[in-house]
Enzyme design. Structure first.
Site, PDB file in Angstrom:
ATOM      1  N   HIS A 167     -30.227  -2.079   8.709  1.00 12.34           N
ATOM      2  CA  HIS A 167     -29.692  -0.784   8.267  1.00 12.34           C
ATOM      3  C   HIS A 167     -29.122  -0.933   6.866  1.00 12.34           C
ATOM      4  O   HIS A 167     -28.421  -1.897   6.562  1.00 12.34           O
ATOM      5  CB  HIS A 167     -28.608  -0.303   9.233  1.00 12.34           C
ATOM      6  CG  HIS A 167     -27.791   0.814   8.670  1.00 12.34           C
ATOM      7  ND1 HIS A 167     -28.313   2.069   8.481  1.00 12.34           N
ATOM      8  CD2 HIS A 167     -26.522   0.848   8.203  1.00 12.34           C
ATOM      9  CE1 HIS A 167     -27.377   2.833   7.923  1.00 12.34           C
ATOM     10  NE2 HIS A 167     -26.289   2.124   7.751  1.00 12.34           N
ATOM     11  N   CYS A 179     -27.283   1.371   3.515  1.00 13.08           N
ATOM     12  CA  CYS A 179     -26.385   2.529   3.473  1.00 13.08           C
ATOM     13  C   CYS A 179     -26.543   3.502   2.331  1.00 13.08           C
ATOM     14  O   CYS A 179     -25.626   4.242   2.048  1.00 13.08           O
ATOM     15  CB  CYS A 179     -24.959   2.034   3.352  1.00 13.08           C
ATOM     16  SG  CYS A 179     -24.097   1.980   4.881  1.00 13.08           S
ATOM     17  N   GLY A 231     -24.927   2.167  15.302  1.00  9.23           N
ATOM     18  CA  GLY A 231     -24.149   1.084  15.910  1.00  9.23           C
ATOM     19  C   GLY A 231     -22.782   1.512  16.392  1.00  9.23           C
ATOM     20  O   GLY A 231     -22.488   1.474  17.576  1.00  9.23           O
ATOM     21  N   ARG A 282       0.822  -1.214   0.000  1.00  5.97           N
ATOM     22  CA  ARG A 282       0.000   0.000   0.000  1.00  5.97           C
ATOM     23  C   ARG A 282       0.860   1.271   0.000  1.00  5.97           C
ATOM     24  O   ARG A 282       0.538   2.263   0.651  1.00  5.97           O
ATOM     25  CB  ARG A 282      -0.967   0.011   1.192  1.00  5.97           C
ATOM     26  CG  ARG A 282      -2.109  -0.974   1.021  1.00  5.97           C
ATOM     27  CD  ARG A 282      -3.026  -0.941   2.222  1.00  5.97           C
ATOM     28  NE  ARG A 282      -2.340  -1.363   3.426  1.00  5.97           N
ATOM     29  CZ  ARG A 282      -2.700  -1.039   4.662  1.00  5.97           C
ATOM     30  NH1 ARG A 282      -3.743  -0.280   4.861  1.00  5.97           N
ATOM     31  NH2 ARG A 282      -2.018  -1.478   5.697  1.00  5.97           N
ATOM     32  N   GLU A 291     -19.606  -0.738  19.292  1.00  2.00           N
ATOM     33  CA  GLU A 291     -18.774  -1.612  18.453  1.00  2.00           C
ATOM     34  C   GLU A 291     -17.262  -1.364  18.531  1.00  2.00           C
ATOM     35  O   GLU A 291     -16.548  -1.547  17.546  1.00  2.00           O
ATOM     36  CB  GLU A 291     -19.207  -1.537  16.969  1.00  2.00           C
ATOM     37  CG  GLU A 291     -20.694  -1.820  16.748  1.00  2.00           C
ATOM     38  CD  GLU A 291     -21.151  -1.698  15.286  1.00  2.00           C
ATOM     39  OE1 GLU A 291     -20.310  -1.796  14.371  1.00  2.00           O
ATOM     40  OE2 GLU A 291     -22.362  -1.504  15.067  1.00  2.00           O
ATOM     41  N   HIS A 343     -20.906  11.381   6.753  1.00  2.00           N
ATOM     42  CA  HIS A 343     -19.755  11.275   5.852  1.00  2.00           C
ATOM     43  C   HIS A 343     -18.867  12.501   5.880  1.00  2.00           C
ATOM     44  O   HIS A 343     -17.856  12.553   5.190  1.00  2.00           O
ATOM     45  CB  HIS A 343     -20.227  10.989   4.430  1.00  2.00           C
ATOM     46  CG  HIS A 343     -21.030   9.725   4.351  1.00  2.00           C
ATOM     47  ND1 HIS A 343     -22.390   9.713   4.523  1.00  2.00           N
ATOM     48  CD2 HIS A 343     -20.662   8.440   4.174  1.00  2.00           C
ATOM     49  CE1 HIS A 343     -22.824   8.463   4.433  1.00  2.00           C
ATOM     50  NE2 HIS A 343     -21.802   7.670   4.232  1.00  2.00           N
ATOM     51  N   TRP A 400     -18.618  -8.334   1.001  1.00  2.00           N
ATOM     52  CA  TRP A 400     -17.339  -7.745   1.387  1.00  2.00           C
ATOM     53  C   TRP A 400     -16.281  -8.797   1.702  1.00  2.00           C
ATOM     54  O   TRP A 400     -15.278  -8.529   2.353  1.00  2.00           O
ATOM     55  CB  TRP A 400     -17.542  -6.752   2.534  1.00  2.00           C
ATOM     56  CG  TRP A 400     -18.381  -5.570   2.105  1.00  2.00           C
ATOM     57  CD1 TRP A 400     -18.727  -5.248   0.811  1.00  2.00           C
ATOM     58  CD2 TRP A 400     -18.986  -4.565   2.928  1.00  2.00           C
ATOM     59  NE1 TRP A 400     -19.506  -4.114   0.788  1.00  2.00           N
ATOM     60  CE2 TRP A 400     -19.686  -3.666   2.069  1.00  2.00           C
ATOM     61  CE3 TRP A 400     -19.009  -4.330   4.302  1.00  2.00           C
ATOM     62  CZ2 TRP A 400     -20.391  -2.564   2.548  1.00  2.00           C
ATOM     63  CZ3 TRP A 400     -19.716  -3.224   4.777  1.00  2.00           C
ATOM     64  CH2 TRP A 400     -20.390  -2.352   3.909  1.00  2.00           C
TER      65      TRP A 400
END
Ligand code: GLN
Ligand code: ZN
Length: 773
Positions: free
Chosen positions: A657, A659, A448, A22, A500, A710, A577
């Site tokens: 939920h 998104c 959450g 990366r 979480e 966001h 995912w």
């Protein structure tokens, strides 16, 4: 046209550009933060480009134009925007005096400024990669405003490697664009085709002058059912490639069409004067001989190796596919079905996976070897026999390996009946939940996660390294949960969450705690810009060997009288995912995950948890590109959620939920989930979604988000009040919940607290208005 060079017998359609470790992410983020200068960023980018080119040559992609020039600082669609100079007017004058878009200008489009939203981001076909949506209007001007693609080609060539420059093709570019805000109603970006083509022609000329023999124009939009009528698209394809093929000076043109079958759009390309056509014959169908006859002298580049998933190629099956194609076309070359940007670099980097699992996998580097093997097969079948046999043997051994099939899981699935997918009537559940929960009107909750502070992340890192014992780590997480619960009590929330903190990622956390999954160490793939994810590998039958979230939920509930939400990730999102096994239908795999979650829900209920949320943010994401395939998908995806949740008692309130805010397409599916409460994104779209809910007559609880998480921006109390008033105008107040758009994981505490406080005050105000009315 420059001298003819045959299309390379083996190539990749594209390659990861983030670097094996990366490096690009690190360099770009350091540049944004001002820690390194432009020269250092440029040097880092060049190092990655060169390392990639050398690596691919070493792996056997040593013919001219075999190495794809698919480096990008941020996104390939943004790259096309930069080269076309299609800067939306709202950004003001971003091009410099000589009409070029600097790298800073490029990043401005990607990341926005204090006063300008960045370009919108959306999913790239059926992948988990996101591109930046061009904004095109009648006034958009197009001119060649970047030479980066040319410079990158020149740079590699100077080091002895002739690459194949890549750019998103004109038809796909315009089909992926949205009409700019100032465009008149009904304006279609595709209507600007004639104006973008000259810029492509100019770019082709520059590439040829630089010495490129091949260029790749990527046209994946042609494999998708678009809103634009198919015959209009066909005409656009014919026109675009008529103009580009007639360019006075140009490299030979490869048009690539990854992610599925061209179907009706094949004819326009076979009839054109391009030089090579790539077809995805892994996911897509192999066209009939008659359909391929039109190719004439063109090279068919067969995408037989899956670029989108990580499994070792069944070389025998690919060889058979190539044989069928060879009979139908003149010149055949081998490639991947899609760019390998969707898979990690190299299986050999993985130190924690078993040798057995590793032998089943092919990341980008292994796929490079697979395409060269298959090209060798085409030239001389005998030369590839050993490799083909080896692949067949490994695939056969995978089918019978321990854990791939667990008979107890299969027996349980086989025994399911309709009753296992259905709860009681909603009215019965609603009454039972009302009695059990005693919530006020417009109940407030959050999605959450609470901010994942650097303390939380560093505690997890230290625990992984062994510097922090499991007991110490657990205590730190408990302290954090306690803080989060106290904060929500103080703010006055009605249904609480534990925040979480113990989860690195909402999917990986479950993958690490379920049988049938493994997680990689270096398996990063780009999600968008500098953001990367490390999908887990779902390779075997899924079971839950012990409760996963129950102890945390129970602890959190012990701290408050208010209901505490149990928090789970749904089957579809876990699949979407992760890298998912390719040896059985996705629906079967989803149901296995569904059963594991069903057991978890039963244990949460037994521990006294009355509200359980099963997140499905990726429900929209896996929706097939072809309309004909969508009903079957929606059926299995909805069923897996129902299987997970339908064991819950009437009084247990199931939340879900999602998104995103474009609901129209899958509102029936959302309804089909049969959740008691659904929270969705809505703040950015100013509550547009309530119209869909109203016209659909959605009958259960719903929480359209009133706080866009966001960005760090704090929504004012008045703004939230307005949004809530709009919501109660369209949706019966008794169904409405108040919540943010999504989890708060990426936010800081400062803005979160203030925003959450405003949500509660606004709610109280609207509640008072309801009482008066
Ligand atoms: N419960 C998750 C969270 O709050 C949901 C995240 C998501 O929708 N992506 O983080
Ligand atoms: Zn979300």
């Amino acid at each position: 046209m420059t001298a003819q060079t045959p299309f390379p017998s083996a190539s990749l359609l594209g390659y990861p550009r983030i670097g094996r470790r990366r490096e690009l992410k690190k360099a770009v983020e350091a540049y944004w933060a001002g820690r390194i200068d432009a020269a250092a960023l440029d040097a880092a980018a060049k190092e990655i480009q060169l390392a990639t080119a050398k690596r691919l040559v070493e792996l056997g992609l040593d013919e001219a134009a075999a190495v794809p020039g698919t480096f990008s600082y941020y996104d390939q669609v943004l790259d096309a925007t930069a080269h076309l100079g299609a800067v939306p007017a709202r950004f003001g004058q971003l091009l410099d005096a000589d009409g070029q878009l600097s790298l800073d200008g490029y990043f401005t489009l990607a990341r926005g400024t204090k006063d300008q939203q960045p370009l919108e981001m959306t999913k790239w076909f059926d992948t988990n990669y996101h591109y930046l949506v061009p904004e095109i209007g009648p006034e958009t001007t197009f001119s060649l405003s970047s030479r980066r693609i040319v410079e990158e080609f020149e740079f590699a060539l100077a080091h002895g490697i002739e690459t194949r420059p890549y750019i998103v093709g004109p038809v796909t570019y315009l089909l992926l664009s949205k009409a700019s805000d100032d465009a008149p109603e009904g304006f279609a970006p595709l209507s600007r085709l004639e104006d973008v083509l000259p810029v492509y022609v100019q770019l082709l000329g520059e590439l040829a002058a630089a010495g490129a023999h091949w260029v790749q124009l990527d046209e994946p939009a042609l494999v998708v059912d678009q809103d634009t009528p198919a015959d209009e698209i066909q005409a656009a394809v014919a026109r675009a490639y008529e103009v580009l093929a007639a360019a006075p000076v140009r490299p030979q043109i490869l048009v690539s069409t990854p992610y599925g079958s061209l179907d009706g759009q094949l004819g326009a390309l076979t009839a054109s004067n391009i030089d090579a056509l790539h077809l995805d014959v892994f996911k897509g169908a192999v066209p009939s001989e008659a359909a391929l006859a039109g190719l004439g002298e063109k090279t068919l580049v067969a995408g037989v190796v899956d670029g989108h998933n990580i499994w070792r190629n069944d070389l025998a099956a690919s060889a058979a596919r190539l044989d069928a194609l060879k009979a139908a076309v003149g010149t055949l070359a081998v490639s991947t079905s899609t760019s390998t940007q969707h898979v990690p670099h190299d299986v050999a980097e993985e130190t924690k996976l078993s040798e057995q699992l590793k032998s089943w996998l092919a990341f980008a580097d292994q796929k490079a070897v697979e395409v060269t093997t298959l090209a060798a097969y085409l030239a001389d079948p005998a030369s590839a026999q050993a490799a083909i046999d080896e692949a067949s043997a490994i695939i056969a051994s995978r089918a019978v390996a321990e854990g791939v099939r667990r008979e107890e899981v299969r027996a349980r699935l086989a025994a399911l009946t309709d009753a296992d997918f259905n709860r009681s009537e909603y009215t019965i559940r609603e009454a039972a939940q009302e009695a059990a929960l005693q919530l006020p009107p417009l109940p407030t909750t959050t999605i959450g996660s609470f901010p994942q502070t650097s303390e939380i992340r560093s505690a997890r890192a230290r625990n992984t390294k062994g510097e922090l014992s499991d007991e110490q780590y657990e205590q730190l997480m408990k302290d954090e949960i306690k803080r989060v619960v106290e904060l929500q009590e103080e703010l006055g929330y009605d249904v609480l969450v534990h925040g979480e903190p113990e989860r690195n990622d909402m999917v990986q956390y479950f993958a690490e705690n379920l049988e049938g999954f493994d997680v990689t160490v270096h398996g990063w793939v780009q999600s968008y810009g500098s953001r990367c994810t490390r999908p887990s590998i779902l390779w075997g039958d899924v079971t839950r060997s012990a409760p996963i979230t129950v102890a945390w939920a129970e602890y959190a509930q012990s701290l408050t009288e208010k209901p505490m939400k149990g928090m789970l990730t749904g089957p579809v999102t876990i699949l979407a995912w992760s890298f998912v096994r390719d040896d059985q239908p996705l629906g079967d795999t989803a149901n296995q995950v569904g059963l594991a979650l069903r057991d978890e829900i039963a244990d949460l209920e037994a521990a006294g948890i009355k509200v359980i949320q099963v997140d499905e943010p990726a429900l929209r994401e896996l929706l097939p590109l072809r309309r004909a395939d969508q009903p079957a998908y929606l059926k299995w995806s909805v069923n897996s959620f129902r299987l997970a949740t339908a064991g819950a008692g009437d009084a247990t309130q199931i939340h879900t939920h999602l998104c995103y805010s474009e609901f129209g397409v899958i509102i029936d599916a959302i309804d089909g989930l049969d959740a008691d409460v659904t929270s969705i994104e809505a703040a950015r779209s100013r509550m547009e979604v309530v119209h869909d809910l109203e016209s659909h007559g959605f009958g259960r609880g719903v929480g359209p988000g009133v706080y866009d998480i966001h960005s760090p921006r704090v929504p004012g109390e008045a703004e939230v009040t307005e949004l809530l008033r709009t919501a109660v105008e369209h949706v019966p107040a008794r169904q409405l919940w108040v919540n943010p758009d999504c989890g708060l994981k990426t936010r800081g505490y400062l803005e979160t607290e203030e925003s959450l406080r405003n949500l509660v005050t606004a709610t109280r105000e609207v509640r008072a208005e309801l009482v008066q009315a």
